[in-house]
Design an enzyme around this catalytic site. Structure first.
Site, PDB file in Angstrom:
ATOM      1  N   THR A  96     -18.156   2.901  -2.855  1.00  0.00           N
ATOM      2  CA  THR A  96     -19.304   2.692  -2.320  1.00  0.00           C
ATOM      3  C   THR A  96     -19.545   4.556  -2.039  1.00  0.00           C
ATOM      4  OG1 THR A  96     -18.796   0.716  -1.049  1.00  0.00           O
ATOM      5  CG2 THR A  96     -20.456   2.041  -0.156  1.00  0.00           C
ATOM      6  N   LYS A 171     -26.338  -1.260  -1.585  1.00  0.00           N
ATOM      7  CA  LYS A 171     -24.762  -1.450  -0.762  1.00  0.00           C
ATOM      8  C   LYS A 171     -24.808  -0.733   0.443  1.00  0.00           C
ATOM      9  CE  LYS A 171     -20.549  -1.831   0.186  1.00  0.00           C
ATOM     10  NZ  LYS A 171     -19.982  -3.078   0.778  1.00  0.00           N
ATOM     11  N   LYS A 239     -17.864   5.792   7.092  1.00  0.00           N
ATOM     12  CA  LYS A 239     -18.546   6.421   5.813  1.00  0.00           C
ATOM     13  C   LYS A 239     -19.844   5.764   5.440  1.00  0.00           C
ATOM     14  CE  LYS A 239     -17.090   5.122   2.156  1.00  0.00           C
ATOM     15  NZ  LYS A 239     -17.246   3.920   1.230  1.00  0.00           N
TER      16      LYS A 239
HETATM   17  P1  NAP Z   1      -8.342   2.263   0.214  1.00  0.00           P
HETATM   18  O1  NAP Z   1      -7.449   0.993   0.130  1.00  0.00           O
HETATM   19  O2  NAP Z   1      -8.319   3.234   1.253  1.00  0.00           O
HETATM   20  O3  NAP Z   1      -8.252   2.714  -1.378  1.00  0.00           O
HETATM   21  C1  NAP Z   1      -8.675   4.133  -1.681  1.00  0.00           C
HETATM   22  C2  NAP Z   1      -8.301   4.469  -2.973  1.00  0.00           C
HETATM   23  O4  NAP Z   1      -9.284   5.741  -3.362  1.00  0.00           O
HETATM   24  C3  NAP Z   1      -6.798   4.694  -3.427  1.00  0.00           C
HETATM   25  O5  NAP Z   1      -6.732   4.295  -4.755  1.00  0.00           O
HETATM   26  C4  NAP Z   1      -6.697   6.429  -3.054  1.00  0.00           C
HETATM   27  O6  NAP Z   1      -5.887   6.846  -3.790  1.00  0.00           O
HETATM   28  C5  NAP Z   1      -8.053   6.806  -3.774  1.00  0.00           C
HETATM   29  N1  NAP Z   1      -8.512   7.990  -3.526  1.00  0.00           N
HETATM   30  C6  NAP Z   1      -8.655   8.575  -2.290  1.00  0.00           C
HETATM   31  N2  NAP Z   1      -9.226   9.858  -2.326  1.00  0.00           N
HETATM   32  C7  NAP Z   1      -8.886  10.230  -3.797  1.00  0.00           C
HETATM   33  C8  NAP Z   1      -9.094  11.306  -4.341  1.00  0.00           C
HETATM   34  N3  NAP Z   1      -9.433  12.568  -3.746  1.00  0.00           N
HETATM   35  N4  NAP Z   1      -8.724  11.513  -5.755  1.00  0.00           N
HETATM   36  C9  NAP Z   1      -8.358  10.353  -6.238  1.00  0.00           C
HETATM   37  N5  NAP Z   1      -8.155   9.152  -5.578  1.00  0.00           N
HETATM   38  C10 NAP Z   1      -8.341   9.102  -4.235  1.00  0.00           C
HETATM   39  O7  NAP Z   1      -9.854   1.684  -0.116  1.00  0.00           O
HETATM   40  P2  NAP Z   1     -10.718   0.360  -0.391  1.00  0.00           P
HETATM   41  O8  NAP Z   1     -10.723  -0.721   0.670  1.00  0.00           O
HETATM   42  O9  NAP Z   1      -9.947  -0.240  -1.598  1.00  0.00           O
HETATM   43  O10 NAP Z   1     -12.148   0.659  -0.634  1.00  0.00           O
HETATM   44  C11 NAP Z   1     -12.343   1.507  -1.746  1.00  0.00           C
HETATM   45  C12 NAP Z   1     -13.972   1.375  -1.928  1.00  0.00           C
HETATM   46  O11 NAP Z   1     -14.395   0.422  -1.870  1.00  0.00           O
HETATM   47  C13 NAP Z   1     -14.703   2.393  -0.972  1.00  0.00           C
HETATM   48  O12 NAP Z   1     -15.674   3.157  -1.234  1.00  0.00           O
HETATM   49  C14 NAP Z   1     -14.918   1.104   0.185  1.00  0.00           C
HETATM   50  O13 NAP Z   1     -16.034   1.908   0.920  1.00  0.00           O
HETATM   51  C15 NAP Z   1     -15.261   0.070  -0.950  1.00  0.00           C
HETATM   52  N6  NAP Z   1     -15.375  -1.223  -0.274  1.00  0.00           N
HETATM   53  C16 NAP Z   1     -14.262  -1.712   0.426  1.00  0.00           C
HETATM   54  C17 NAP Z   1     -14.282  -2.923   0.866  1.00  0.00           C
HETATM   55  C18 NAP Z   1     -13.163  -3.592   1.629  1.00  0.00           C
HETATM   56  O14 NAP Z   1     -13.245  -4.409   2.289  1.00  0.00           O
HETATM   57  N7  NAP Z   1     -11.969  -2.754   1.580  1.00  0.00           N
HETATM   58  C19 NAP Z   1     -15.341  -3.920   0.555  1.00  0.00           C
HETATM   59  C20 NAP Z   1     -16.570  -3.203  -0.203  1.00  0.00           C
HETATM   60  C21 NAP Z   1     -16.403  -2.087  -0.564  1.00  0.00           C
HETATM   61  P3  NAP Z   1      -4.523   6.861  -3.089  1.00  0.00           P
HETATM   62  O15 NAP Z   1      -3.590   5.653  -3.345  1.00  0.00           O
HETATM   63  O16 NAP Z   1      -3.587   7.841  -3.973  1.00  0.00           O
HETATM   64  O17 NAP Z   1      -4.316   7.384  -1.698  1.00  0.00           O
END
Ligand code: NAP
Length: 286
Positions: A96, A171, A239
């Site tokens: 997102t 989104k 965010k």
């Molecule tokens: P998360 O569990 O916090 O995972 C974040 C991912 O991003 C991890 O793989 C992390 O790597 C990586 N990352 C962060 N900074 C980075 C960098 N500088 N370089 C390379 N990799 C980096 O988040 P999530 O919940 O899966 O969400 C991921 C995306 O989907 C976000 O944009 C969020 O807004 C969106 N989203 C989430 C949900 C939800 O319910 N969770 C629903 C819809 C959309 P590391 O493991 O190395 O830290």
């Protein structure tokens, strides 16, 4: 067999990549913290060494990382996706982000000869595990058509929304409303209980009426149980609120309710709830 890459194995990316592996795709995974690839390699994935190498090896590379800074970091630079994509291969960023970030990524990919699609998702950890996400795709239509079999594994619906930016904006609209709803829901639950009402009764009454929805039901149960086990990290919701308010600024549209809800999530971050579920915003109201 289409070779697919998956970059970013957080809460969402891990579940989505796992479904692709289980569906029989030839999947190569990469994560900044390499430990998170182990489980998927055991399931049959290949291990990539950098975003560049994954993009160079795969027909289509998907990404699911936290925010605009992360999405740009994995695309740009000597080890980024754009450096490996080459002629005709596809990159689909499902993180997102805002429309401007998405356009910057699209430019980097297309200037390197690749094709780009943005495809942020609506739905949280459970829909990601169940393969029932709503995938909001926009950008290169040929890449969209080629990605449909993978989208069908990860989601229950994947509309094509047009040019780059349209998926990102869709989104943000959805999550801005979700954040606003959760914020007022938290206030209502707090007010009701302070006034002597039973929390379960409030949920029952809400569930029977015109403002019933799955989020109030799910998050309502969580906040009454004081269980903030993360499904959607609160920091990511803030965010999204920030990006939605910024889009309003860019389009000269006043969004007072969203701006106020954004402040509630900022307060929750300041209180230390960044890595808890979005339901933890309730704790700052109590
Ligand atoms: P998360 O569990 O916090 O995972 C974040 C991912 O991003 C991890 O793989 C992390 O790597 C990586 N990352 C962060 N900074 C980075 C960098 N500088 N370089 C390379 N990799 C980096 O988040 P999530 O919940 O899966 O969400 C991921 C995306 O989907 C976000 O944009 C969020 O807004 C969106 N989203 C989430 C949900 C939800 O319910 N969770 C629903 C819809 C959309 P590391 O493991 O190395 O830290």
């Amino acid at each position: 067999m289409t070779r697919v890459g998956f970059l970013g194995l957080g809460i969402m990316g891990k579940a989505m990549a796992e479904n692709l592996i289980k569906a029989g795709f030839d999947v190569t995974v990469w994560n900044r913290n390499a430990e998170k690839t182990t489980e998927l390699v055991v399931l049959g994935a290949k291990q990539g060494t950098s975003p560049k190498s994954v993009a160079a090896h795969c027909d289509i590379t998907f990404a699911m990382v936290s925010d605009p800074a992360a999405a740009l970091a994995i695309c740009q630079g000597p080890e980024g996706v754009a450096a490996g994509i080459g002629e005709g291969r596809g990159y689909i960023d499902m993180s997102t982000v805002d429309d401007s970030t998405s356009q910057m990524i699209a430019d980097a990919i297309t200037n390197a000869g690749g094709r780009f699609l943005e495809a942020p998702v609506s739905g949280t950890k459970k829909p990601a595990e169940d393969g029932t996400l709503i995938i909001l795709a926009a950008g290169d239509k040929t890449l969209y058509d080629e990605a449909l079999p993978a989208f069908d594994v990860m989601g229950k619906m994947s509309p094509f929304l047009g040019e780059v930016g349209q998926g990102a904006s869709m989104k943000l609209v959805v999550n801005m409303m979700m954040g606003g709803m959760l914020s007022i829901f938290s206030e209502g639950m707090s007010l009701g209980q302070k006034a002597g009402l039973d929390g379960e009764k409030i949920l029952e009454v809400i569930a029977a009426g015109a403002i019933a929805n799955p989020m109030f039901k799910g998050k309502g149960a969580m906040l009454l149980a004081e269980d903030y086990t993360v499904s959607f990290p609160l920091k990511h919701m803030q965010k999204d609120m920030r990006l939605a308010v910024a889009l309003g600024d860019k389009l000269n549209l006043s969004l007072p309710t969203a701006a106020t809800a954004n402040e509630a999530f900022k307060q929750a971050k300041k209180a230390g709830f960044s890595d808890e579920d979005i339901a933890a915003v309730y704790k700052t109201v109590q």
